[in-house]
Scaffold this active site. Structure first.
Site, PDB file in Angstrom:
ATOM      1  N   ARG A   1       8.606   6.763  -5.538  1.00 56.01           N
ATOM      2  CA  ARG A   1       9.710   5.842  -6.301  1.00 56.01           C
ATOM      3  C   ARG A   1       8.924   5.715  -7.177  1.00 56.01           C
ATOM      4  NH1 ARG A   1       9.983   1.379  -1.057  1.00 56.01           N
ATOM      5  NH2 ARG A   1      10.223   3.639  -0.143  1.00 56.01           N
TER       6      ARG A   1
ATOM      7  N   LYS B   1      -2.117   7.878   5.567  1.00 51.96           N
ATOM      8  CA  LYS B   1      -1.231   8.327   6.545  1.00 51.96           C
ATOM      9  C   LYS B   1      -1.929   8.999   7.563  1.00 51.96           C
ATOM     10  CE  LYS B   1       2.339  10.757   3.640  1.00 51.96           C
ATOM     11  NZ  LYS B   1       3.597   9.851   3.469  1.00 51.96           N
TER      12      LYS B   1
END
Length: 529
Positions: A382, A308
């Protein structure tokens, strides 16, 4: 469950290296403080109170309401009325007016509610008024008397003043070396219905407030304090001795034996090993099949190899907010002895770019044997949910599954922090969630799940890939839902925009929100399969 086939030469996280538990944890700084958080003010409920400390008066207009059980003589009422006119106070939803030197009170705080709605919306209005009072008095040292105006409804409504006050007074200050001692004098709620208000607070709302505090604390703690193992320890401590609660924790070895390559793959770049924690509660008279809540528990998300940007990365300590809400919901229901059957799964891992981290292009296998091609290691939430869903369905046979996660930036861009994105294929469950959103103050907005999204997740080398172009929030939800067995009611809550607030509101100071604890508590009580 299919066995792992070594000849596929897949980079399976579950078998890629020696157990991480055997490796030394390095670079862990000593936390700056182990002082506990400030305790909230205690609550009392009474039919009358003497003039001492601060008097709180909720107002829906400019006329001072009748205050049974509270001393406010005619001259004092006249002085308050003059002050209302001089200040232009209208009793609006976000208005407060502090007055001093009137009667025997050190302070009189008027809190606007705005025009009061009817029905379930009244609960939210009264709760917000309680929260605004708490935030206005967060540093006030003296006792507080909260006058409940007559005619506002039954205790089921007026007790929301107390819940709002409890939520609004939250603070996280344990690492402040110069923190001030918190107020210790009580808040006394004065009402003709005080006995019923007090019973509702003790029997249900106090547990809900405690659960919100637990979830906020877990999400606010720095990542060198809360990581998979310490999340488990903190949850165990919070639920210790609560009747009807059981806790199961899967470590790396147990998850490897079950073939949970998905969650293990996410955690393999960190020196802090992942955990799968299952917290269950079954109350008296509860249905046989539980409601399962599976929460994303990424205790810190660097993005892994798909790193990130540095700006704002510190906020990624909150990427376990879904798991925090899941276990806190069980605390709320269990401490209130609710007649429900609920199972919370906290899928816990730290996503780091270590030398053993998984790579974009790797393939992992979930517990059921499905293979997934990794597109971006920053789409890790997920992946931990996949194994959590398959485990809870296989072992607990739930009546329905709710997944909750800070999953996608796309949900934030679509709905900001006003709504949580809601997905699902079972309309009765979706409608039940929507119905409890407004009265609990945790609003949802349904976004689409179209079968065509399956095409976006086709992989040329695996059963599916876990990302792709297109509507990110819906595609992420579709991927999560693909691990829920057909026929099992399922809904997904993407709380990426609502798990944290930089603005704050009446019942949520700036910071972690514990979004979902109140909604899921209400849903578990009201939804019937």
């Amino acid at each position: 469950m299919r066995p792992v086939v070594a000849s596929l030469a897949l980079s399976l996280a579950a078998f890629a290296s020696a157990p991480l538990a055997a490796q030394a944890v390095v670079g862990t700084a000593v936390p700056p403080s182990t002082v506990p958080n400030s305790e909230p003010r205690p609550f009392r409920f009474a039919t009358q109170a003497s003039a001492q400390g601060t008097l709180v008066v909720p107002m829906s207009g400019t006329a001072l309401p009748a205050l049974s059980g509270v001393t406010l003589d005619e001259a004092s009422r006249a002085a308050v009325t003059r002050a209302i006119g001089d200040a232009g106070f209208k009793g609006g939803k976000k208005e407060t007016l502090a007055l001093r030197g009137i009667g025997g009170w050190a302070q009189i705080l008027l809190v606007g509610t705005g025009p009061l709605p009817q029905g379930e919306a009244l609960r939210a209005a009264l709760r917000d008024a309680g929260g605004r009072a708490a935030q206005a008095l967060v540093s006030e040292k003296q006792p507080v008397v909260f006058a409940v105006p007559a005619g506002l409804g039954a205790a089921a409504q007026t007790a929301e003043f107390a819940l709002g006050y409890a939520l609004g007074q939250y603070r996280f200050d344990r690492y402040k070396s110069d923190r001030k001692a918190p107020p210790v004098d009580p808040v006394t709620f004065v009402s003709a219905d005080a006995e019923a208000m007090g019973a509702l607070w003790r029997d249900r709302l106090a547990a809900q407030a405690e659960a919100v505090t637990l979830s906020r604390d877990l999400a606010t703690e720095p990542a060198n304090v809360i990581y998979p193992e310490s999340f488990v320890e903190r949850t165990r401590a919070a639920l210790a001795g609560v009747p009807g609660v059981s806790i199961e924790v899967l470590d790396e070895a147990a998850m490897r034996k079950l073939g949970m390559g998905s969650i293990l793959g996410v955690g393999q770049g960190s020196t802090r090993p992942p955990r799968m924690m299952v917290v269950s509660y079954k109350g008296a008279g509860a249905p046989a099949a539980p409601l399962a809540i599976v929460g994303k528990g990424i205790t810190f998300d660097s993005g892994g190899i798909s790193l990130k940007p540095g700006a704002g990365m510190g906020r990624m300590k909150t990427d376990m907010s879904g798991a925090a809400t899941a276990v806190a919901t069980v605390l709320s229901l269990a401490k209130a002895k609710a007649p429900v059957n609920v199972v919370a799964v906290a899928a816990l891992a730290e996503n780091m770019p270590g030398g053993n981290a998984q790579r974009p292009g790797d393939v992992v296998r979930t517990m059921s044997g499905k293979t997934v091609e990794i597109i971006s290691t920053d789409a890790e939430g997920r992946m931990v949910l996949a194994d959590g869903i398959e485990y809870v369905i296989d072992r607990y046979k739930p009546a329905a599954v709710i997944t909750i996660a800070t999953l996608t930036g796309a949900a934030v861009r679509a709905l900001d922090d006003e709504y949580t994105a809601l997905f699902g294929r079972h309309d009765d469950l979706i409608e039940a969630i929507d119905a409890v959103g407004a009265p609990t103050g945790e609003a949802v907005w349904r976004l689409p799940l179209h079968d065509s999204y399956a095409d976006d997740l086709r992989s040329p080398i695996a059963d599916l890939k876990h990302g792709g172009d297109g509507p990110g929030a819906s595609i992420g939800a579709w991927f999560v839902g693909s691990f829920v067995k057909e026929g099992t009611p399922w809904a997904h809550l993407d709380i990426a925009g609502t798990a944290w607030t930089d603005r704050g509101d009446a019942v949520t100071p700036k910071g972690a929100t514990a979004w979902g604890v109140r909604l899921l508590d209400e849903l578990a009580r009201s939804w019937k399969p």
